[in-house]
Every structure is written in structure tokens, then in C-alpha cells.
Scaffold this motif. Structure first.
Motif, mmCIF file in Angstrom:
data_model
loop_
_atom_site.group_PDB
_atom_site.id
_atom_site.type_symbol
_atom_site.label_atom_id
_atom_site.label_comp_id
_atom_site.label_asym_id
_atom_site.label_seq_id
_atom_site.Cartn_x
_atom_site.Cartn_y
_atom_site.Cartn_z
ATOM 1 N N PRO A 53 1.097 -4.007 -9.541
ATOM 2 C CA PRO A 53 0.462 -3.520 -8.316
ATOM 3 C C PRO A 53 1.221 -2.344 -7.712
ATOM 4 O O PRO A 53 2.437 -2.267 -7.794
ATOM 5 C CB PRO A 53 0.498 -4.715 -7.370
ATOM 6 C CG PRO A 53 1.047 -5.846 -8.120
ATOM 7 C CD PRO A 53 1.508 -5.383 -9.443
ATOM 8 N N VAL A 54 0.449 -1.459 -7.150
ATOM 9 C CA VAL A 54 1.018 -0.289 -6.489
ATOM 10 C C VAL A 54 1.633 -0.747 -5.164
ATOM 11 O O VAL A 54 1.186 -1.716 -4.566
ATOM 12 C CB VAL A 54 -0.081 0.784 -6.299
ATOM 13 C CG1 VAL A 54 -1.105 0.333 -5.302
ATOM 14 C CG2 VAL A 54 0.483 2.116 -5.918
ATOM 15 N N SER A 55 2.648 -0.063 -4.705
ATOM 16 C CA SER A 55 3.231 -0.426 -3.419
ATOM 17 C C SER A 55 2.264 -0.034 -2.305
ATOM 18 O O SER A 55 1.376 0.790 -2.490
ATOM 19 C CB SER A 55 4.579 0.258 -3.222
ATOM 20 O OG SER A 55 4.392 1.632 -2.981
ATOM 21 N N LEU A 56 2.469 -0.623 -1.153
ATOM 22 C CA LEU A 56 1.589 -0.360 -0.015
ATOM 23 C C LEU A 56 1.587 1.118 0.354
ATOM 24 O O LEU A 56 0.536 1.710 0.577
ATOM 25 C CB LEU A 56 2.031 -1.218 1.173
ATOM 26 C CG LEU A 56 1.202 -1.105 2.448
ATOM 27 C CD1 LEU A 56 -0.223 -1.567 2.208
ATOM 28 C CD2 LEU A 56 1.825 -1.905 3.556
ATOM 29 N N THR A 57 2.751 1.748 0.372
ATOM 30 C CA THR A 57 2.826 3.157 0.768
ATOM 31 C C THR A 57 2.196 4.077 -0.271
ATOM 32 O O THR A 57 1.593 5.081 0.089
ATOM 33 C CB THR A 57 4.281 3.582 1.025
ATOM 34 O OG1 THR A 57 5.058 3.281 -0.134
ATOM 35 C CG2 THR A 57 4.855 2.869 2.228
ATOM 36 N N GLU A 58 2.304 3.737 -1.554
ATOM 37 C CA GLU A 58 1.674 4.562 -2.585
ATOM 38 C C GLU A 58 0.154 4.525 -2.464
ATOM 39 O O GLU A 58 -0.510 5.557 -2.557
ATOM 40 C CB GLU A 58 2.075 4.085 -3.980
ATOM 41 C CG GLU A 58 3.488 4.402 -4.388
ATOM 42 C CD GLU A 58 3.779 3.850 -5.770
ATOM 43 O OE1 GLU A 58 3.199 4.376 -6.747
ATOM 44 O OE2 GLU A 58 4.557 2.898 -5.867
ATOM 45 N N GLY A 59 -0.394 3.334 -2.284
ATOM 46 C CA GLY A 59 -1.839 3.202 -2.136
ATOM 47 C C GLY A 59 -2.348 3.924 -0.902
ATOM 48 O O GLY A 59 -3.392 4.584 -0.939
ATOM 49 N N GLN A 60 -1.604 3.834 0.194
ATOM 50 C CA GLN A 60 -2.017 4.523 1.416
ATOM 51 C C GLN A 60 -1.907 6.034 1.266
ATOM 52 O O GLN A 60 -2.731 6.777 1.797
ATOM 53 C CB GLN A 60 -1.190 4.023 2.589
ATOM 54 C CG GLN A 60 -1.549 2.609 2.980
ATOM 55 C CD GLN A 60 -0.613 2.024 4.012
ATOM 56 O OE1 GLN A 60 0.493 2.516 4.229
ATOM 57 N NE2 GLN A 60 -1.053 0.951 4.651
#
Length: 169
Positions: A53-60
């Protein structure tokens, strides 16, 4: 860079106030407020390291890049969430089409490692002004996140002010 192109919360409050006042003058001047976020998909137990899974900041960051490309007003909220203010009384099908395009672009660029979560409210649903409008969209965002089984994110919008109770006798 994409985060810098999104407008701030002060601009959002001003835009919400203007749109809500326009609705008071003309009942047909409705607008749609969307709160969107890209949350990491839960990892499958047999997931390969490159598809973790992508990190929260990368996805945002991917979501903010996609929002900067849209022709409508986009605002940055707390905790990396974003907000779109769509002018006019868009039909539900048009909003769904916009969200599906945004989700498709997010899935393509993020290799299906994040999920688009949203909450929507119309200006005519908010009786108490811009803050109530934002709070309603945020409440629907929280409900959608819970129904999707994703971890909850911190609240981004203020709660509407409680109505004063009258004292009798």
C-alpha cells in the motif's frame, strides 16, 4: 507543488459564504461541495513488496496533482484532504462521472494502491450557512470511510454550532 496550487481554508470559507448568499438570492443557484481524500488500500496478505500500500502522503500528493488539473476550484483542508466546489446545480450523474474519472486517474498513476473516498453536500441542504455545509459534507465523508472499512481520518471540518435552547418558565 500541487499542494501549493490548491487554495487555503480562508478562501474556502469565503467561497462557501458567497455561494450560500447567492442561493438565498436565487433558489436555483445551487452548488456542490465535495470532500475527497486518497486513503491507502489495505494490503492483501500475499501482496508483493512492490504492490504494498502507498503511504497516506503519497496517495494525497497524487490526488492533489489530479485536482490541480481540474477546471473547478480546489481547496486544501487539514490532514491532506481536499475539497472541490462545483458551481451550479450539477446532476448526481455528472458528479459520479467526475468522481469516476478522478478515481480512474488516481488508480492509473498510483498503481491501484490507494482508494478515493468522498463526501458530498449541496448548498440547499445546508440551512445554517457555509460552516454547516462543510460539516455536512465532512459527516458524509466520515460515513463513507466507515462503510468502506477504511481507517478513520481526523475530522477536517468544524461541527455546526449547536442551536441555543430556550429556557422556559
Amino acid at each position: 507543488q500541487a499542494e501549493q496550487t490548491l487554495l487555503d481554508r480562508r478562501s474556502l470559507r469565503n467561497a462557501l459564504t458567497l455561494r450560500h448568499e447567492a442561493l438565498q438570492d436565487d433558489p436555483e443557484a445551487d452548488s456542490v461541495l465535495l470532500i475527497v481524500d486518497a486513503l491507502p488500500r489495505p494490503a492483501a496478505p500475499d501482496a508483493v513488496a512492490e504492490l504494498a500500500p502507498v503511504s497516506l502522503t503519497e496517495g494525497q500528493a497524487l490526488l492533489h496533482t489530479e485536482l490541480a488539473r481540474l477546471p473547478c476550484e480546489a481547496f486544501a483542508l487539514r490532514h491532506g484532504q481536499s475539497c472541490l466546489l462545483l458551481p451550479g446545480s450539477m446532476q448526481t450523474e455528472d458528479v459520479k462521472l467526475l468522481l469516476s474519472k478522478l478515481n480512474r486517474r488516481l488508480q492509473t498513476t498510483g498503481r491501484k494502491r490507494s482508494q478515493l473516498v468522498f463526501g458530498m453536500a449541496r448548498a440547499r441542504e445546508a440551512r445554517l450557512g457555509g460552516a454547516a455545509w462543510l460539516a455536512l459534507a465532512d459527516l458524509r465523508f466520515q460515513v463513507f470511510t466507515a462503510q468502506a472499512g477504511l481507517p478513520s481520518v481526523p475530522r477536517s471540518a468544524p461541527r455546526p454550532a449547536p442551536l441555543e435552547r430556550r429556557r422556559t418558565g
